[in-house]
Design an enzyme around this catalytic site. Structure first.
Site, PDB file in Angstrom:
ATOM      1  N   HIS A 122      -5.157  -2.939  -2.805  1.00 39.97           N
ATOM      2  CA  HIS A 122      -4.870  -2.163  -4.055  1.00 39.97           C
ATOM      3  C   HIS A 122      -4.422  -3.109  -5.444  1.00 39.97           C
ATOM      4  CE1 HIS A 122      -4.491   1.792  -1.463  1.00 39.97           C
ATOM      5  NE2 HIS A 122      -3.939   0.201  -0.142  1.00 39.97           N
ATOM      6  N   SER A 144       0.669  -1.537  -0.165  1.00 39.90           N
ATOM      7  CA  SER A 144      -0.506   0.073  -0.360  1.00 39.90           C
ATOM      8  C   SER A 144       1.014   1.169  -0.181  1.00 39.90           C
ATOM      9  CB  SER A 144      -1.068   0.196   1.276  1.00 39.90           C
ATOM     10  OG  SER A 144      -0.279  -0.569   2.333  1.00 39.90           O
ATOM     11  N   LYS A 194     -11.219   0.674  -2.252  1.00 41.46           N
ATOM     12  CA  LYS A 194     -10.323   1.525  -3.384  1.00 41.46           C
ATOM     13  C   LYS A 194     -10.895   1.561  -4.189  1.00 41.46           C
ATOM     14  CE  LYS A 194      -7.166   1.100   0.482  1.00 41.46           C
ATOM     15  NZ  LYS A 194      -6.722   0.281   1.371  1.00 41.46           N
TER      16      LYS A 194
HETATM   17  C1  LIG Z   1      -6.990   0.048   2.879  1.00 45.71           C
HETATM   18  C2  LIG Z   1      -5.476  -1.571   2.931  1.00 45.71           C
HETATM   19  C3  LIG Z   1      -7.166  -1.962   4.352  1.00 45.71           C
HETATM   20  C4  LIG Z   1      -8.095  -1.844   5.081  1.00 45.71           C
HETATM   21  O1  LIG Z   1      -9.275  -1.512   4.172  1.00 45.71           O
HETATM   22  P1  LIG Z   1     -10.709  -0.682   4.619  1.00 45.71           P
HETATM   23  O2  LIG Z   1     -11.764  -1.142   3.620  1.00 45.71           O
HETATM   24  O3  LIG Z   1     -10.255   0.491   4.139  1.00 45.71           O
HETATM   25  O4  LIG Z   1     -10.769  -0.950   5.893  1.00 45.71           O
HETATM   26  C5  LIG Z   1      -5.898  -3.474   4.413  1.00 45.71           C
HETATM   27  N1  LIG Z   1      -5.261  -3.412   3.622  1.00 45.71           N
HETATM   28  C6  LIG Z   1      -4.324  -2.923   3.006  1.00 45.71           C
HETATM   29  C7  LIG Z   1      -3.115  -3.078   1.936  1.00 45.71           C
HETATM   30  C8  LIG Z   1      -4.754  -1.559   2.391  1.00 45.71           C
HETATM   31  O5  LIG Z   1      -4.021  -0.733   1.820  1.00 45.71           O
END
Ligand SMILES: *Cc1c(COP(=O)(O)O)cnc(C)c1O
Length: 394
Positions: A211, A183, A242
């Site tokens: 991602h 991330s 995302k």
């Molecule tokens: C954003 C993210 C999460 C969390 O996801 P949410 O739905 O925003 O709680 C988990 N793992 C990674 C690698 C992320 O980038």
């Protein structure tokens, strides 16, 4: 009212201030696919994870509105009580198909998914091996499970093998877990090789594709599919927050594993089901992702345009870090870019390792090439100012 509580909180804040690590919320109004209104200024955002710009898409908005009209704004209870509205199993079937698994379980968020799934599978006497750069909620999930947890050096298969050699035999079950797309760095995990190691050591492999879904792998099927063949990943988790544009988390896996989650995973059982509008929007997003595979390739192409212009190694995902090292320098760089009309958020420890504060850029399908070029030139001239750009060593 407890004075000592406020003293405690204030002491923590003062300490963080002195280290330049205090964070503050900034109201940000997202006024278009890539534009935000922040502090009274319109900025082109290179900091949203909305890689396909679907959060603002008319089809998703309409699907959400229709779902509200049909089913209301809330699901009313945990899915195991009365919260399992008909859109949830419909979305799960779609995600399982996209990810090539038997089944899927949709949960409240990605964070809730990792912190629920790992403790449902692992317990005392088990072994969790996680990449050191894994997302915070993976590490938290490992801790909650009470399994022995070791971190392997980032993407270092030799170190992972070393830890397996050293610890596997002394534990019952073993889970290897990693971000599929990292991330804060944008690089991919070597999931095919990890799957081989997992098999060799009788371990399970879990990837966090927060991602990856929608932007990586053919047709946006995620990091499991990067490189053209499907890797043997037992547990593919991810987020709907995302590229999918809305909110929520999911785990795609075999039917037995998903059935176990639906009866034992605490973050599913003791938390309210996602609202109908959110789930309807996710289904509409998958319609777009599956209906137009070319569109899903665009964010990475935009990122590659940027890395090429700056002379960086080609981007593997829509995320590109510009490592500056020092937190104050990073926040000054954010300000410089903001003054020029670009929002690029600086990322500091503890989100990233000490000494690796950075600008983290995210590219989306609809970024204009002219903005990408202008931003790259601005970073070269005003931020790096002649310094060689560098990336964190793996
Ligand atoms: C954003 C993210 C999460 C969390 O996801 P949410 O739905 O925003 O709680 C988990 N793992 C990674 C690698 C992320 O980038």
């Amino acid at each position: 009212m407890s004075r000592s509580l406020d003293d405690f909180a204030q002491g923590k804040l003062t300490d963080l201030d002195s280290k330049g690590l205090r964070r503050r919320l900034t109201v940000t109004e997202r006024t278009g696919a890539i534009e935000v209104l922040r502090g009274g200024r319109r900025l082109v955002s290179f900091s949203c994870n909305d890689y396909l710009n679907l959060s603002q898409h008319p089809a998703l908005k309409q699907a959400a509105k229709d779902a509200i009209d049909r089913l209301g704004v809330g699901s009313g209870a945990s899915r195991l009580v009365t919260g399992d509205h008909p859109l949830l199993p419909a979305l799960e079937a779609r995600l399982a198909r996209l990810k090539g698994t038997e089944d899927c379980c949709v949960m409240g968020s990605g964070f809730l998914t990792n912190t629920g799934v790992i403790p449902t599978l692992m317990t005392e006497g088990d072994l969790v091996l996680a990449d050191e750069w894994s997302h915070a909620c993976i590490i938290v999930g490992g801790r909650l499970s009470r399994a022995t947890q070791h971190l392997f050096r980032h993407n270092d298969l030799d170190h992972l093998r070393e830890l397996l050699d050293q610890h596997r035999a002394g534990h019952n079950r073993c889970l290897i877990v990693t971000d599929g797309v990292f991330s804060m760095d944008g690089d991919l995990a070597p999931v095919h090789d990890m799957a081989d190691l997992a098999q060799e050591f009788d371990a399970w492999l879990m990837t966090d594709d927060a991602h990856g879904i929608g932007v990586v792998g053919a047709g946006g099927r995620g990091s499991t599919f990067a490189g053209g063949t499907k890797a043997a990943v037992d547990l593919q988790m991810g987020t709907l927050s995302k590229a999918v544009g809305g909110y929520g988390g999911y785990l795609c896996a075999s039917k037995a594993v998903i059935d176990l989650m639906k009866t034992r995973c605490r973050t599913l059982i003791y938390s309210t089901g996602l609202p109908p509008a959110t789930v309807a929007a996710a289904i509409a997003a998958l319609d777009i992702i599956e209906g137009d595979p070319e569109y899903a390739t665009r964010p990475v192409k935009k990122a590659q345009r940027f890395t090429q212009r700056l002379g960086l190694p080609p981007a593997e995902s829509p995320i590109v870090p510009i490592l500056l090292g020092d937190s104050a320098r990073t926040m000054a760089a954010q300000k410089t870019l903001e003054d020029a009309g670009y929002l690029v958020i600086g990322i500091r420890p503890p989100t990233v390792p000490e000494g690796t504060a950075r600008l983290r850029l995210t590219f989306t399908a609809q970024h204009a090439d002219a903005d990408i070029d202008a931003l790259a030139d601005l970073i070269a001239d005003k931020v790096l100012a002649g310094d060689e750009p560098f990336r964190a060593s793996s």
